[in-house]
Design a protein around this motif. Sequence first.
Motif, PDB file in Angstrom:
ATOM      1  N   ILE A  42     -90.064  68.761 -39.646  1.00  0.00           N
ATOM      2  CA  ILE A  42     -88.601  68.819 -39.598  1.00  0.00           C
ATOM      3  C   ILE A  42     -88.116  69.454 -40.891  1.00  0.00           C
ATOM      4  N   GLN A  43     -87.470  70.601 -40.801  1.00  0.00           N
ATOM      5  CA  GLN A  43     -87.057  71.334 -41.995  1.00  0.00           C
ATOM      6  C   GLN A  43     -85.570  71.158 -42.316  1.00  0.00           C
ATOM      7  N   ASN A  44     -84.807  70.632 -41.386  1.00  0.00           N
ATOM      8  CA  ASN A  44     -83.367  70.479 -41.622  1.00  0.00           C
ATOM      9  C   ASN A  44     -83.082  69.220 -42.420  1.00  0.00           C
ATOM     10  N   GLU A  45     -82.114  69.318 -43.332  1.00  0.00           N
ATOM     11  CA  GLU A  45     -81.629  68.158 -44.073  1.00  0.00           C
ATOM     12  C   GLU A  45     -80.243  67.800 -43.545  1.00  0.00           C
ATOM     13  N   GLY A  46     -80.035  66.509 -43.237  1.00  0.00           N
ATOM     14  CA  GLY A  46     -78.761  66.077 -42.665  1.00  0.00           C
ATOM     15  C   GLY A  46     -77.920  65.331 -43.677  1.00  0.00           C
ATOM     16  N   GLY A  47     -77.049  64.476 -43.151  1.00  0.00           N
ATOM     17  CA  GLY A  47     -76.212  63.664 -44.014  1.00  0.00           C
ATOM     18  C   GLY A  47     -74.760  64.060 -44.024  1.00  0.00           C
ATOM     19  N   MET A  48     -74.413  65.191 -43.428  1.00  0.00           N
ATOM     20  CA  MET A  48     -73.026  65.643 -43.447  1.00  0.00           C
ATOM     21  C   MET A  48     -72.337  65.474 -42.096  1.00  0.00           C
ATOM     22  N   GLY A  49     -73.104  65.153 -41.060  1.00  0.00           N
ATOM     23  CA  GLY A  49     -72.519  65.008 -39.736  1.00  0.00           C
ATOM     24  C   GLY A  49     -72.159  63.567 -39.429  1.00  0.00           C
ATOM     25  N   THR A  50     -71.915  63.289 -38.161  1.00  0.00           N
ATOM     26  CA  THR A  50     -71.582  61.939 -37.714  1.00  0.00           C
ATOM     27  C   THR A  50     -72.495  61.559 -36.558  1.00  0.00           C
TER      28      THR A  50
END
Length: 249
Positions: A42-50
């Motif tokens: 998994i290369q994507n970093e999250g934390g900004m969505g809901t």
Amino acid sequence: MKIVGKYGKASGQCINFDKSSLLFGKKIAVNDRQQIKDTLGIQNEGGMGTYLGIPEDISGSKCKLFTFLKEKILHRVNGWTCRWLSNGGKEVLIKSILLALPTYVMSSFLLPMEICENLASAITQFWWSSTPPKRGIHWAKWEKICAPKEESGVGFRMIHEFNLALLAKQLWRLVQYPDSLVARVLKEKYYRLSSPLRIAAVDNPSYVWTSISAAKKLLLLGIRSKVHSGYEINVWQDPWIPSTPARPA
């Protein structure tokens, strides 16, 4: 990854790693982050969505984080034509929609007082104004409006008090159902050798646990311990005497 694979086989659900994202803490080094990404694929970093209407990243200023609740309420209010509504119609809309919008968030997080006041302000503005967003004359205090109808109020909810009541319900579930998954996870992390009602200060707790712990005083006002064998009763501190309210010896 073995656990993820077993979950997929057992449930029949396949995880889309291209759409998945990882949320790292601030203390995770860059090299460690990349190694974890490569291992998991998994290369994507999250934390900004809901997710389910709640922000993924619960960090930083809580007032800025929960500002979206007031924006949701104002968006609903500004879309309604108040001039065609009676007070009864406004009451139904406030109780069934406006006060219900933040309920899901309030069942997990303790909203800052500033956010509670902003939500109350938006609701009172809708209640008193005939042409939003113009401000109408406030003929009574919010506390008076929130009083029961038997006490000449309208029966609206006090947002902060309702928030604490929802969190107290979560804490009560941890007491009543200690074998549930969430109770076992929290017990291992915060009260391994105690109970959720007797824990002391915890180092670096999550905001969810801080929110649930804030309702402990409220919950203790309405419960008492059952004696049974008496083995788990702290005679001089626990409220086991069945008076009103319950009290220690």
